[in-house]
Design an enzyme around this catalytic site. Structure first.
Site, PDB file in Angstrom:
ATOM      1  N   ARG A 120      -1.034  -9.588  12.667  1.00  0.00           N
ATOM      2  CA  ARG A 120      -1.573  -8.470  11.872  1.00  0.00           C
ATOM      3  C   ARG A 120      -2.446  -8.998  10.730  1.00  0.00           C
ATOM      4  O   ARG A 120      -3.486  -8.420  10.413  1.00  0.00           O
ATOM      5  CB  ARG A 120      -0.427  -7.613  11.321  1.00  0.00           C
ATOM      6  CG  ARG A 120       0.131  -6.655  12.381  1.00  0.00           C
ATOM      7  CD  ARG A 120       1.569  -6.255  12.119  1.00  0.00           C
ATOM      8  NE  ARG A 120       1.778  -5.616  10.845  1.00  0.00           N
ATOM      9  CZ  ARG A 120       2.957  -5.600  10.196  1.00  0.00           C
ATOM     10  NH1 ARG A 120       4.022  -6.179  10.730  1.00  0.00           N
ATOM     11  NH2 ARG A 120       3.068  -4.989   9.046  1.00  0.00           N
ATOM     12  N   ARG A 150      11.270  -6.765   4.559  1.00  0.00           N
ATOM     13  CA  ARG A 150      11.223  -5.295   4.463  1.00  0.00           C
ATOM     14  C   ARG A 150      12.376  -4.662   5.234  1.00  0.00           C
ATOM     15  O   ARG A 150      12.683  -5.053   6.362  1.00  0.00           O
ATOM     16  CB  ARG A 150       9.890  -4.805   5.001  1.00  0.00           C
ATOM     17  CG  ARG A 150       9.789  -3.296   5.083  1.00  0.00           C
ATOM     18  CD  ARG A 150       8.382  -2.804   5.101  1.00  0.00           C
ATOM     19  NE  ARG A 150       7.503  -3.474   6.029  1.00  0.00           N
ATOM     20  CZ  ARG A 150       6.165  -3.432   5.947  1.00  0.00           C
ATOM     21  NH1 ARG A 150       5.592  -2.744   4.978  1.00  0.00           N
ATOM     22  NH2 ARG A 150       5.415  -4.064   6.821  1.00  0.00           N
ATOM     23  N   LYS A 184       0.847  -1.208   0.000  1.00  0.00           N
ATOM     24  CA  LYS A 184       0.000   0.000   0.000  1.00  0.00           C
ATOM     25  C   LYS A 184       0.877   1.252   0.000  1.00  0.00           C
ATOM     26  O   LYS A 184       0.662   2.173  -0.763  1.00  0.00           O
ATOM     27  CB  LYS A 184      -0.907   0.068   1.249  1.00  0.00           C
ATOM     28  CG  LYS A 184      -1.901  -1.051   1.374  1.00  0.00           C
ATOM     29  CD  LYS A 184      -2.792  -0.883   2.606  1.00  0.00           C
ATOM     30  CE  LYS A 184      -2.095  -0.992   3.953  1.00  0.00           C
ATOM     31  NZ  LYS A 184      -1.560  -2.316   4.286  1.00  0.00           N
TER      32      LYS A 184
HETATM   33  P1  ADP Z   1       0.586  -2.690   8.000  1.00  0.00           P
HETATM   34  O1  ADP Z   1       1.852  -3.089   7.331  1.00  0.00           O
HETATM   35  O2  ADP Z   1       0.141  -3.720   9.022  1.00  0.00           O
HETATM   36  O3  ADP Z   1      -0.490  -2.319   7.039  1.00  0.00           O
HETATM   37  P2  ADP Z   1       0.819   0.079   9.029  1.00  0.00           P
HETATM   38  O4  ADP Z   1       2.159   0.685   8.849  1.00  0.00           O
HETATM   39  O5  ADP Z   1      -0.282   0.581   8.176  1.00  0.00           O
HETATM   40  O6  ADP Z   1       1.024  -1.496   8.934  1.00  0.00           O
HETATM   41  O7  ADP Z   1       0.344   0.246  10.559  1.00  0.00           O
HETATM   42  C1  ADP Z   1       1.185  -0.104  11.627  1.00  0.00           C
HETATM   43  C2  ADP Z   1       0.360  -0.219  12.879  1.00  0.00           C
HETATM   44  O8  ADP Z   1      -0.201   1.069  13.202  1.00  0.00           O
HETATM   45  C3  ADP Z   1      -0.812  -1.172  12.823  1.00  0.00           C
HETATM   46  O9  ADP Z   1      -0.464  -2.510  13.084  1.00  0.00           O
HETATM   47  C4  ADP Z   1      -1.705  -0.591  13.924  1.00  0.00           C
HETATM   48  O10 ADP Z   1      -1.226  -0.937  15.202  1.00  0.00           O
HETATM   49  C5  ADP Z   1      -1.496   0.907  13.757  1.00  0.00           C
HETATM   50  N1  ADP Z   1      -2.498   1.500  12.844  1.00  0.00           N
HETATM   51  C6  ADP Z   1      -2.254   2.085  11.639  1.00  0.00           C
HETATM   52  N2  ADP Z   1      -3.390   2.527  11.081  1.00  0.00           N
HETATM   53  C7  ADP Z   1      -4.381   2.217  11.945  1.00  0.00           C
HETATM   54  C8  ADP Z   1      -5.802   2.405  11.939  1.00  0.00           C
HETATM   55  N3  ADP Z   1      -6.431   3.012  10.921  1.00  0.00           N
HETATM   56  N4  ADP Z   1      -6.504   1.960  13.007  1.00  0.00           N
HETATM   57  C9  ADP Z   1      -5.907   1.366  14.058  1.00  0.00           C
HETATM   58  N5  ADP Z   1      -4.579   1.141  14.123  1.00  0.00           N
HETATM   59  C10 ADP Z   1      -3.814   1.555  13.079  1.00  0.00           C
END
Ligand code: ADP
Length: 294
Positions: free
Chosen positions: A241, A186, A75
């Site tokens: 996750r 990563r 993403k």
């Molecule tokens: P991923 O690779 O799991 O998509 P992100 O970098 O988007 O990881 O997010 C890292 C962490 O930040 C998530 O595992 C969560 O703990 C928190 N997080 C990010 N966006 C949200 C959201 N919209 N709602 C709740 N927690 C979030």
């Protein structure tokens, strides 16, 4: 593909300085008990969309897109490339959470514990971080956005839907075997934030599913000494996750599917194969060629 008809062919800008910031609508809607009443929220006209079934092309503002997809799908990579191409901000709630977590703020240790277990941060905290980010952007004259990592729960999707029109939701998809390998491979440059990957993914096709090859994405020499792994990119946490994505975030895909905003995109391979195909699906191939030729 029916969805192509609603992808903006021209991306126009106007000044929105006289319009109340979106950030304030998001915060207000979160504290409101009914989340889906546009009348209560007094959504400004430039943010409203009344022509079902498909959202119209935005004529007086930049695009407002969302990227959905499992952890490790890419993403951030594709949202940030589109952000540079279109000149609109890429807002990743994961980055906002990590910034807060690395700060000396009061939330820091609480966030570290949640994120390092692969759990979701509460809607309250996420809405507050996102509103602050939008507010700061609006103060700098930003308009439009590509959201990455938000919404991740139905409640977050309802809040967003109640305050603004999302023009398009891109759902990136990749076979689950590749997702774990991509998260584990990563590497991030702690200086420039560049995102690289040491994994070489080569999954053979079977039972009608196509194979997939994704070459490693090596860091340039200047980044190599500064490469780090995210603390939540361990096998145990990535699996958690993925579990949470399937349980809590997967329904968000359906939320947008029934609103006919969802563009499903199966990644055919790494960036060299996927990027041109994504641009084609978004009707943006012409834009990339202009930039390459400039
Ligand atoms: P991923 O690779 O799991 O998509 P992100 O970098 O988007 O990881 O997010 C890292 C962490 O930040 C998530 O595992 C969560 O703990 C928190 N997080 C990010 N966006 C949200 C959201 N919209 N709602 C709740 N927690 C979030």
């Amino acid at each position: 593909m029916a969805v192509l008809s609603r992808i903006p062919k021209t991306l126009t800008r106007t000044t929105t300085s006289s319009i109340k910031p979106l950030s304030s609508y998001i915060s207000r809607s979160f504290s409101s008990t009914t989340l889906n009443s546009e009348t209560d929220l007094k959504v400004p006209s430039f943010l409203s969309c009344n022509s079902p079934p498909l959202c119209q092309e935005p004529k007086d503002r930049n695009v407002q897109w969302v990227f959905l997809g499992c952890p490790g799908v890419g993403k951030g990579t594709y949202a940030s490339r589109l952000s540079s191409l279109l000149g609109i901000p890429h807002i990743a709630t994961g980055d906002l959470v990590r910034e807060e977590l690395n700060s000396s703020g009061t939330l820091s240790s609480q966030l570290k514990e949640i994120v390092n277990q692969g759990k979701l941060v509460s809607d309250e905290i996420i809405i507050s971080l996102l509103s602050k980010r939008l507010e700061a952007g609006e103060a700098k004259g930003e308009s439009g956005f590509i959201l990455d990592g938000f919404p991740r729960t139905i409640r977050q999707a309802e809040i967003l839907e109640g305050v603004t029109d999302i023009d398009l939701v891109v759902n990136l998809k990749l076979r689950e075997e590749a997702l774990l390998a991509k998260c584990l491979g990563r590497r991030i440059c702690s200086h420039c934030g560049g995102n690289y990957n040491i994994a070489c993914i080569d999954i053979k096709g079977e039972n009608g599913k196509p194979g997939i090859y994704m070459a490693p994405l090596p860091a340039p020499p200047q980044c190599v000494p500064n490469l780090i792994q995210r603390a939540d990119d361990t096998e145990e946490v990535v699996k958690e996750r993925l579990r949470i994505y399937n349980e809590t975030s997967r329904p968000v895909e359906e939320f947008y599917r029934i609103r006919r905003k969802l563009l499903e995109f199966d990644l055919p391979g790494g960036i060299p194969e996927a990027w041109p195909k994504l641009l084609e699906a978004l009707n943006l191939g012409h834009k990339d060629k202009h930039i390459a030729a400039a």
